[in-house]
Design a protein around this motif. Structure first.
Motif, PDB file in Angstrom:
ATOM      1  N   UNK A   1      39.385  36.653  24.734  1.00 48.96           N
ATOM      2  CA  UNK A   1      38.052  36.455  24.188  1.00 48.96           C
ATOM      3  C   UNK A   1      37.166  37.591  24.684  1.00 48.96           C
ATOM      4  N   UNK A   2      36.518  38.292  23.749  1.00 49.30           N
ATOM      5  CA  UNK A   2      35.684  39.444  24.100  1.00 49.30           C
ATOM      6  C   UNK A   2      34.601  39.047  25.100  1.00 49.30           C
TER       7      UNK A   2
ATOM      8  N   UNK B   1      37.708  32.087  31.784  1.00 50.69           N
ATOM      9  CA  UNK B   1      37.110  32.807  32.900  1.00 50.69           C
ATOM     10  C   UNK B   1      38.036  33.696  33.683  1.00 50.69           C
ATOM     11  N   UNK B   2      39.306  33.812  33.288  1.00 49.82           N
ATOM     12  CA  UNK B   2      40.254  34.673  33.997  1.00 49.82           C
ATOM     13  C   UNK B   2      40.175  36.083  33.420  1.00 49.82           C
ATOM     14  N   UNK B   3      40.167  37.084  34.287  1.00 45.26           N
ATOM     15  CA  UNK B   3      40.032  38.473  33.829  1.00 45.26           C
ATOM     16  C   UNK B   3      41.092  38.848  32.803  1.00 45.26           C
ATOM     17  N   UNK B   4      40.711  39.700  31.863  1.00 51.07           N
ATOM     18  CA  UNK B   4      41.616  40.117  30.796  1.00 51.07           C
ATOM     19  C   UNK B   4      42.831  40.873  31.267  1.00 51.07           C
TER      20      UNK B   4
ATOM     21  N   UNK C   1      33.275  34.732  19.280  1.00 44.85           N
ATOM     22  CA  UNK C   1      34.402  34.882  20.196  1.00 44.85           C
ATOM     23  C   UNK C   1      35.071  36.241  20.065  1.00 44.85           C
ATOM     24  N   UNK C   2      34.862  36.904  18.930  1.00 40.89           N
ATOM     25  CA  UNK C   2      35.436  38.237  18.724  1.00 40.89           C
ATOM     26  C   UNK C   2      34.392  39.334  18.897  1.00 40.89           C
ATOM     27  N   UNK C   3      33.105  38.964  18.771  1.00 46.21           N
ATOM     28  CA  UNK C   3      32.035  39.957  18.872  1.00 46.21           C
ATOM     29  C   UNK C   3      31.506  40.083  20.297  1.00 46.21           C
ATOM     30  N   UNK C   4      31.593  38.991  21.060  1.00 45.88           N
ATOM     31  CA  UNK C   4      31.071  38.999  22.415  1.00 45.88           C
ATOM     32  C   UNK C   4      29.589  38.679  22.449  1.00 45.88           C
ATOM     33  N   UNK C   5      29.089  38.340  23.623  1.00 44.26           N
ATOM     34  CA  UNK C   5      27.667  38.020  23.793  1.00 44.26           C
ATOM     35  C   UNK C   5      27.225  38.477  25.171  1.00 44.26           C
ATOM     36  N   UNK C   6      26.055  39.055  25.263  1.00 45.26           N
ATOM     37  CA  UNK C   6      25.581  39.649  26.512  1.00 45.26           C
ATOM     38  C   UNK C   6      24.766  38.655  27.339  1.00 45.26           C
ATOM     39  N   UNK C   7      25.407  37.544  27.652  1.00 44.77           N
ATOM     40  CA  UNK C   7      24.805  36.567  28.560  1.00 44.77           C
ATOM     41  C   UNK C   7      25.438  36.709  29.936  1.00 44.77           C
TER      42      UNK C   7
END
Length: 278
Positions: A50-51, A90-93, A182-188
């Motif tokens: 998930x981006x 929440x696990x790193x990519x 979920x594919x675009x991401x969000x800057x929160x």
């Protein structure tokens, strides 16, 4: 709303691990290709990227093998109703699927009795998962391009395993098409980004339960657009030797009985009683 959808009581009401007495999934019970061989399967398991939006100095650990910044989300789902039954986010990519799965086991992922989940070649050889044979044609795309029939028990097992396990690929694909964020991401803040996948999985389940016909809008979705076919070596993971031996014996038994049944069908087909059994 994000906190409400990713927390009890909403989340725990709509995303729940199955019990030991969970009935055999309909796609298995009603199909002689899968019944009784996969009767103990509770569903399918997989991870999806998930981006994620992170500051430059925090991106290294979250960079996945495609070069993107993501969180590796582990989930399980049902085979018939396409409902999520477990989500760990929440696990790193950069973490492998096997690593994420072991983290889930250490947190709260439980598989009752002698049940198991169908998983792909990126996971360790453990008794909670039934994985395909290594070094044998596996992914559905391989079979589609080749147009061949199985020539041994390992190929037959991998083919049928892949067809059933595709449910998890499809549900992730539907989730990402339903919720493009979920594919675009969000800057929160990351503490909110971590909650986004489980919240949207719970909403997906809510929609599936109360508007079941809505799934027809996603008939064209057959897989996860961000998931590469798993054709590499199986990860060993921290499972014990005894656990790997048990999982290996179970898989061999299923494959052998399935192959014997398939050979019986071939003999019937030669006698004129044709039926699709691959």
């Amino acid at each position: 709303m994000l906190l409400a959808f990713s927390s009890p009581p909403f989340y725990t009401t709509y995303v729940r691990l199955p019990e030991e007495d969970e009935p055999i999934p309909t796609p298995i019970y009603n199909d002689p290709r899968y019944h009784p061989f996969f009767d103990h399967a509770l569903g399918a398991a997989d991870g999806s990227h998930i981006v994620t939006a992170l500051p430059w100095d925090e991106r290294s650990a979250s960079r996945n093998r495609k070069g993107g910044i993501s969180q590796n989300v582990f989930a399980t789902c049902t085979l018939d109703t396409l409902l999520f039954t477990y989500v760990l986010s929440g696990i790193e990519g950069s973490a492998t699927d096997s690593t994420v799965f072991q983290m889930a086991r250490q947190v709260d992922f439980r598989v009752p009795g002698d049940r198991y989940y169908l998983a792909d070649a990126g996971y360790g050889f453990v008794d909670l998962l039934l994985v395909p044979y290594r070094g044998v044609r596996y992914h559905l795309a391989e079979w589609g391009r080749a147009g061949l029939k199985p020539v041994n028990k390992e190929e037959l097992f991998n083919l049928r395993h892949a067809k059933l396990r595709n449910a998890i690929e499809r549900i992730f694909g539907i989730l990402k098409k339903r919720f493009p964020i979920l594919r675009a991401g969000c800057e929160y803040d990351m503490k909110y980004q971590v909650r986004l996948p489980p919240a949207l999985c719970a909403l997906h389940n809510f929609i599936r339960i109360y508007d079941p016909s809505e799934i027809q809008d996603f008939q064209d979705v057959q897989g996860d657009p961000d998931r590469a076919p798993q054709t590499g070596e199986l990860a060993e993971g921290p499972a014990t030797r005894a656990e790997r031996s048990c999982a290996d014996s179970r898989r061999d038994y299923i494959a052998q009985t399935m192959w014997e049944s398939y050979q019986g069908w071939l003999r019937q087909a030669e006698a004129g009683e044709d039926e699709q059994m691959e």
